[in-house]
Scaffold this motif. Structure first.
Motif, PDB file in Angstrom:
ATOM      1  N   THR A  17       0.851  -1.205   0.000  1.00 43.49           N
ATOM      2  CA  THR A  17       0.000   0.000   0.000  1.00 43.49           C
ATOM      3  C   THR A  17       0.883   1.250   0.000  1.00 43.49           C
ATOM      4  O   THR A  17       1.981   1.233   0.560  1.00 43.49           O
ATOM      5  N   PRO A  18       0.394   2.327  -0.648  1.00 49.60           N
ATOM      6  CA  PRO A  18       1.224   3.537  -0.663  1.00 49.60           C
ATOM      7  C   PRO A  18       1.396   4.119   0.740  1.00 49.60           C
ATOM      8  O   PRO A  18       0.540   3.934   1.601  1.00 49.60           O
ATOM      9  N   PRO A  22       0.603  10.222   3.163  1.00 48.24           N
ATOM     10  CA  PRO A  22       1.372  11.446   2.855  1.00 48.24           C
ATOM     11  C   PRO A  22       2.203  11.951   4.031  1.00 48.24           C
ATOM     12  O   PRO A  22       3.295  12.478   3.843  1.00 48.24           O
ATOM     13  N   ILE A  23       1.687  11.742   5.249  1.00 46.22           N
ATOM     14  CA  ILE A  23       2.375  12.259   6.434  1.00 46.22           C
ATOM     15  C   ILE A  23       3.740  11.587   6.677  1.00 46.22           C
ATOM     16  O   ILE A  23       4.618  12.144   7.335  1.00 46.22           O
ATOM     17  N   LEU A  24       3.915  10.378   6.110  1.00 46.26           N
ATOM     18  CA  LEU A  24       5.187   9.669   6.305  1.00 46.26           C
ATOM     19  C   LEU A  24       6.204   9.994   5.207  1.00 46.26           C
ATOM     20  O   LEU A  24       7.319   9.490   5.227  1.00 46.26           O
ATOM     21  N   ARG A  25       5.801  10.830   4.249  1.00 46.70           N
ATOM     22  CA  ARG A  25       6.727  11.145   3.161  1.00 46.70           C
ATOM     23  C   ARG A  25       7.540  12.386   3.498  1.00 46.70           C
ATOM     24  O   ARG A  25       7.275  13.484   3.024  1.00 46.70           O
ATOM     25  N   ILE A  26       8.502  12.214   4.372  1.00 45.53           N
ATOM     26  CA  ILE A  26       9.359  13.341   4.778  1.00 45.53           C
ATOM     27  C   ILE A  26      10.701  12.782   5.245  1.00 45.53           C
ATOM     28  O   ILE A  26      10.750  11.689   5.837  1.00 45.53           O
ATOM     29  N   TRP A  48       9.821  15.683  13.359  1.00 45.46           N
ATOM     30  CA  TRP A  48       8.778  15.201  12.435  1.00 45.46           C
ATOM     31  C   TRP A  48       7.395  15.286  13.089  1.00 45.46           C
ATOM     32  O   TRP A  48       6.436  15.762  12.475  1.00 45.46           O
ATOM     33  N   ALA A  84       4.127  17.142  11.778  1.00 40.84           N
ATOM     34  CA  ALA A  84       2.981  16.322  11.373  1.00 40.84           C
ATOM     35  C   ALA A  84       1.773  16.485  12.295  1.00 40.84           C
ATOM     36  O   ALA A  84       0.637  16.537  11.831  1.00 40.84           O
ATOM     37  N   TRP A  85       2.023  16.535  13.594  1.00 39.04           N
ATOM     38  CA  TRP A  85       0.919  16.521  14.566  1.00 39.04           C
ATOM     39  C   TRP A  85       0.879  17.734  15.489  1.00 39.04           C
ATOM     40  O   TRP A  85       0.070  17.786  16.418  1.00 39.04           O
TER      41      TRP A  85
END
Lengths: 242, 236
Positions: free
Chosen positions: B98-99, B102-106, B166, B170-171
Motif C-alpha cells: 500500500t502507498p 502522505p504524512i510519512l513522506r518526509i 517530524w 505532522a501533529w
C-alpha cells in the motif's frame, strides 16, 4: 553545616544519578502498564499535563508525579555534577573531550525545560471544518477561514496528497494567506495549525488541530546540543583510541 | 520473497561456513533495494520491511567488530543466529504494497526510522558481545559491548530528536503520551543508566555485560511488543 555538606555530597554523587535513573525506569515501567488500561489517558493531550494531573486521582497518576519528582532531583544532580566536572578538569589538555558530556547534559536539561514549559502552558484544540468555515482562534482576536480543501485520491481509494488553503482574519481584515499540507503546518503567533484527519464524503471536511507548544523551541535547542555533544564525544573517543 | 528465504538459509549455513554471513547480507541488501524500487521509496514501514532492515543492519554493523575480533567464531555464530531469527520473523509478516500515507513522506521520518534501527542493531550486537563475555571472560568483548552501546545510544538519541521534529510538523507536538513513547523513554533511560554505571569501576565487566544483555530485552519489547500488543502512535 554538616547537613549542608551531606546535601551537597548527595547532589555531587554519581551514585545519586544511578539511583535516580533506576528509579525513573521503575516508575515509568509501572506507568507503562497503567497507561494502556486506563481510559483517562486517552484525554491526556486535551489540556496541559499539569492541569490533567490535577484533575485525575493520584492512584492512576502517581507514576507521573513520581517521575516529575525524580527528574527534578536529577536536574539538580546533573547541574552539580557538570559544574564539578568542569572545575576539576578545566586544566586538562583534552578539553573538548571533557566538555562534550557536559554539552549532552545541558541538552538534556533543555529537553526537560521544554517538557516543563509545554506541561504548564501547552494547549490543544480541535474543530471540524468545511470549505468556507470561519473559526475563532482561542485567546486571540484572530479568525481562521477555510478557503479550499484539495484531496487527491488514487484509484484504490487511498489519499495520496492533500492541501488546505486558509486565511487569517483580524477585525474583518485578512492578515495572512497560508496553506496546510502533510508535514507543513501553518505557524502563527506561537500556534501550530494542522490537519489531523480529512474526508471527502459526504463533503470535503477536515479535522483541524490548533496547538501551542511553548517548549518546542527549547526542545529543538536541547536536541541540537544533545546531538552535538554525543557525536563530538564519540568522534573524540574514537580518535583517542586510534 | 525467495531472495529473503535464501538469505535466511545463508545466515543458517554461516554457522558452518562463516563467509556465508556476507552472502546472506548481500542477498538481504538486494531484497531491500528491490523492495525500494517496487514501492518507489525507502522500504521502512511495517513489520516486514523493518525486520528485514534490522536483520541486514545487524549483519552489516557486525563486520567491523568481526575484524577487530579476528573472525571470532562465537561472535560470528551469534550474529548469524540473530540475523537469521529476525529474517525468519520478517518472512512471517506479509510485505505491504500500500502507498505510504502522505504524512510519512518526509526526510525526518526516514532518518528517524533508519537511525532507530541502526541503534537497535548495535544494541543487538552488544547483547551478543555481552553473552560471549560472560562465557569467555575476555575484556576485549566487554569493551566492544560498551562501544557498541555508546554508538547505538548516539544513533537512538538522534533518531528520537528527528522523530520529535517530524512529530511537531505532522501533529503539532514533539511528544505524544502513548505506550510507544513511554517505552522509548524507558529504553533511552535504560541505556543512559548503562553508560552512567559503567563509569564506576565496580560495574565494568560482568554487571555491565548483564545490563547490556537485559537492554536488548527492553529493545525487543519497545519495538515488537508495543507495536504488536498495544495501541499507540506506532501500532502496526
Amino acid at each position: 553545616m554538616v547537613i549542608l555538606k551531606h546535601i551537597i555530597n548527595f547532589f555531587l554523587s554519581l551514585q545519586t544519578s544511578i539511583w535516580l535513573l533506576g528509579l525513573f525506569i521503575a516508575v515509568f515501567f509501572a506507568g507503562a502498564f497503567i497507561m494502556p488500561v486506563r481510559e483517562e489517558f486517552r484525554y491526556i493531550h486535551s489540556v496541559p499535563l499539569f492541569e490533567w494531573l490535577k484533575e485525575h486521582p493520584l492512584w492512576i497518576t502517581w507514576w507521573l508525579w513520581g517521575s516529575i519528582g525524580i527528574l527534578s532531583v536529577l536536574t539538580i544532580n546533573t547541574i552539580f555534577c557538570s559544574i564539578e566536572s568542569i572545575i576539576k578538569k578545566r586544566r586538562s589538555r583534552q578539553w573538548l573531550l571533557i566538555i562534550s558530556p557536559q554539552i549532552i547534559h545541558i541538552g538534556f536539561l533543555f529537553l526537560l525545560l521544554a517538557h516543563l514549559l509545554s506541561s504548564v502552558g501547552g494547549f490543544k484544540g480541535h474543530a471540524v471544518a468545511k470549505e468556507g468555515t470561519f473559526l475563532q482562534i482561542p485567546d486571540s482576536n484572530i479568525a481562521l477561514h477555510i478557503k479550499d480543501i484539495d484531496i487527491q485520491i488514487d484509484k484504490y481509494g487511498f489519499i495520496t496528497d492533500w492541501a488546505v488553503g486558509i486565511e487569517y482574519f483580524s477585525e474583518r481584515n485578512m492578515v495572512k494567506n497560508d496553506s496546510i499540507s502533510p508535514n507543513n503546518p501553518s505557524l502563527k503567533g506561537g500556534l501550530n495549525i494542522n490537519v489531523r484527519d480529512l474526508t471527502t464524503l459526504p463533503e470535503k471536511t477536515v479535522l483541524l488541530q490548533v496547538s501551542r507548544e511553548p517548549g518546542a523551541l527549547w526542545a529543538l535547542i536541547g536536541g541540537i546540543l544533545f546531538m552535538a555533544g554525543t557525536v563530538t564525544l564519540i568522534i573524540l573517543k574514537a580518535k583517542l583510541e586510534k | 520473497m525467495l531472495i529473503l528465504v535464501l538469505s535466511f538459509g545463508m545466515y543458517l549455513f554461516a554457522l558452518l561456513k562463516r563467509h556465508l554471513l556476507y552472502v546472506g547480507f548481500l542477498l538481504q541488501a538486494a531484497y531491500i533495494v528491490s523492495r525500494g524500487f517496487e514501492l518507489g521509496r525507502l522500504p521502512l514501514a511495517g513489520p516486514h520491511d523493518t525486520l528485514v532492515f534490522l536483520s541486514a543492519s545487524i549483519a552489516a554493523l557486525s563486520m567491523p567488530i568481526s575484524r577487530i575480533l579476528k573472525n571470532h567464531s562465537g561472535f560470528q555464530n551469534g550474529i548469524a543466529i540473530t540475523a537469521a531469527a529476525f529474517t525468519l520473523l520478517a518472512i512471517t509478516f506479509e510485505p505491504r504494497i500500500t502507498p505510504l500515507p502522505p504524512i510519512l513522506r518526509i526526510i525526518w521520518f526516514e532518518l528517524h526510522v533508519v537511525l532507530a534501527f541502526l541503534g537497535y542493531a548495535l544494541f543487538a550486537i552488544a547483547a551478543v558481545l555481552g553473552y560471549l563475555f560472560l562465557k569467555e571472560k575476555t575484556n576485549l568483548l566487554e569493551g566492544l559491548q560498551y562501544r557498541s552501546i555508546l554508538i547505538g545510544y548516539c544513533f537512538f538519541s538522534v533518531s528520537m530528536i528527528f522523530g520529535g521534529i517530524w512529530a511537531y510538523l505532522a501533529w503539532g507536538t514533539y511528544w505524544v503520551w502513548t505506550p510507544k513513547e513511554l517505552w522509548t523513554a524507558i529504553l533511552w533511560m535504560f541505556y543512559s543508566l548503562y553508560l552512567h554505571v559503567r563509569l564506576r569501576q565496580w560495574w565494568i565487566g560482568r554487571p555491565a555485560a548483564i545490563l547490556g544483555i537485559a537492554g536488548f530485552g527492553v529493545v525487543m519489547f519497545t519495538y515488537l511488543g508495543v507495536s504488536l500488543l498495544m495501541k499507540s502512535s506506532h501500532s502496526w
